[in-house]
Design a protein around this motif. Structure first.
Motif, PDB file in Angstrom:
ATOM      1  N   ILE A 139       0.865  -1.175   0.000  1.00  0.00           N
ATOM      2  CA  ILE A 139       0.000   0.000   0.000  1.00  0.00           C
ATOM      3  C   ILE A 139       0.907   1.232   0.000  1.00  0.00           C
ATOM      4  N   TYR A 142      -3.027   0.022  -3.649  1.00  0.00           N
ATOM      5  CA  TYR A 142      -2.888  -1.105  -2.736  1.00  0.00           C
ATOM      6  C   TYR A 142      -3.149  -2.416  -3.449  1.00  0.00           C
ATOM      7  N   VAL A 158      -7.166  -4.085   4.064  1.00  0.00           N
ATOM      8  CA  VAL A 158      -6.843  -2.931   3.223  1.00  0.00           C
ATOM      9  C   VAL A 158      -7.683  -1.720   3.626  1.00  0.00           C
ATOM     10  N   THR A 183      -5.841   1.582   4.612  1.00  0.00           N
ATOM     11  CA  THR A 183      -6.133   2.775   3.810  1.00  0.00           C
ATOM     12  C   THR A 183      -6.644   3.898   4.703  1.00  0.00           C
ATOM     13  N   SER A 222     -11.648  -3.724  -4.920  1.00  0.00           N
ATOM     14  CA  SER A 222     -10.811  -2.535  -4.803  1.00  0.00           C
ATOM     15  C   SER A 222     -11.664  -1.275  -4.700  1.00  0.00           C
TER      16      SER A 222
END
Length: 186
Positions: A81, A97, A109, A113, A140
Motif C-alpha cells: 500500500i 494497494y 486494506v 487505507t 478494490s
C-alpha cells in the motif's frame, strides 16, 4: 526505517532489500489473481525485479517523492500500500494497494487505507487524495466507497492489463471532507 502500526494485526513498513525474496514469493503465489488488475505483474518475475522495486521505493521515500509500504498482517508480508507520487506544490497524492487473495474480505486494506488517509492529511499535510481502481474490480472499489471518497470520473481504456484495456474509476477525498467524516464518526 519507517514503521506505522495500524492496529494489533496490521503494520505498514518500508521494505528492505532482504524482503525481495519474500515479495517475489508472495507475488508468485498470487500471480493469477494479481495479473487480472495490475499491469506490472507480468513484468516482475525474478527476485532481482523486486529488489529493484524495493530500491526504487526507498529512493522515492528518501527524496520525499512517494511512500510505498509493505502490509504486514499478523507479522507476515501480505501486500503493498502506498502513495505513488507526492505533488508537494499542490499538496496532493494518489494511493494504491494490493493484498493476497486469501486475505481478502478481512478489512485489512480498508483499515490500512483509513490509517494512510489520515496520515496523508494530518502528518504529510496533503489536501487531496485520489484512488484509481479498475472499473470491474469491485473489491478494490469498495474501499474508497466505504471510506467516503467521492467518485469523480472515469478514465476510459486508460490502462492495459493482460493485453486488455481497462477503464479506471477515479475517487477523490479532500482534507476538509475527511475532517467532516471523522467528526461525524465520533
Amino acid at each position: 526505517m519507517i514503521r506505522l502500526v495500524v492496529d494489533e494485526e496490521i503494520t505498514l513498513a518500508l521494505r528492505e532489500e532482504h524482503h525481495a525474496a519474500e515479495t517475489a514469493a508472495l507475488v508468485e503465489r498470487n500471480r493469477a489473481y494479481l495479473r487480472e488488475w495490475l499491469p506490472w505483474v507480468d513484468h516482475c518475475y525474478e527476485e532481482e525485479d523486486f529488489l529493484k522495486n524495493i530500491r526504487l521505493n526507498r529512493s522515492q521515500h528518501a527524496q520525499k517523492a512517494g511512500l510505498n509500504l509493505g502490509i504486514w498482517y499478523r507479522n507476515i508480508l501480505s501486500g503493498m500500500i502506498g502513495f505513488h507520487h507526492f505533488d508537494h506544490t499542490h499538496r496532493k497524492t494518489s494511493l494504491g494497494y494490493w493484498l493476497t487473495e486469501d486475505l481478502q474480505g478481512n478489512g485489512i486494506v480498508t483499515r490500512a487505507t483509513r490509517f494512510l488517509v489520515n496520515y496523508a492529511f494530518e502528518e504529510l499535510e496533503m489536501n487531496r487524495l485520489e484512488i484509481r481502481c479498475a472499473e470491474h474490480n469491485r473489491s478494490s472499489r469498495a474501499i474508497p466507497e466505504r471510506l467516503g471518497f467521492n467518485e469523480e470520473g472515469r478514465l476510459r481504456q486508460s490502462q492495459i492489463v493482460g493485453g486488455e484495456y481497462q477503464t479506471m474509476v477515479i475517487y477523490g477525498m479532500l482534507k476538509r471532507d475527511w475532517s467532516t467524516l471523522k467528526t461525524q464518526e465520533r
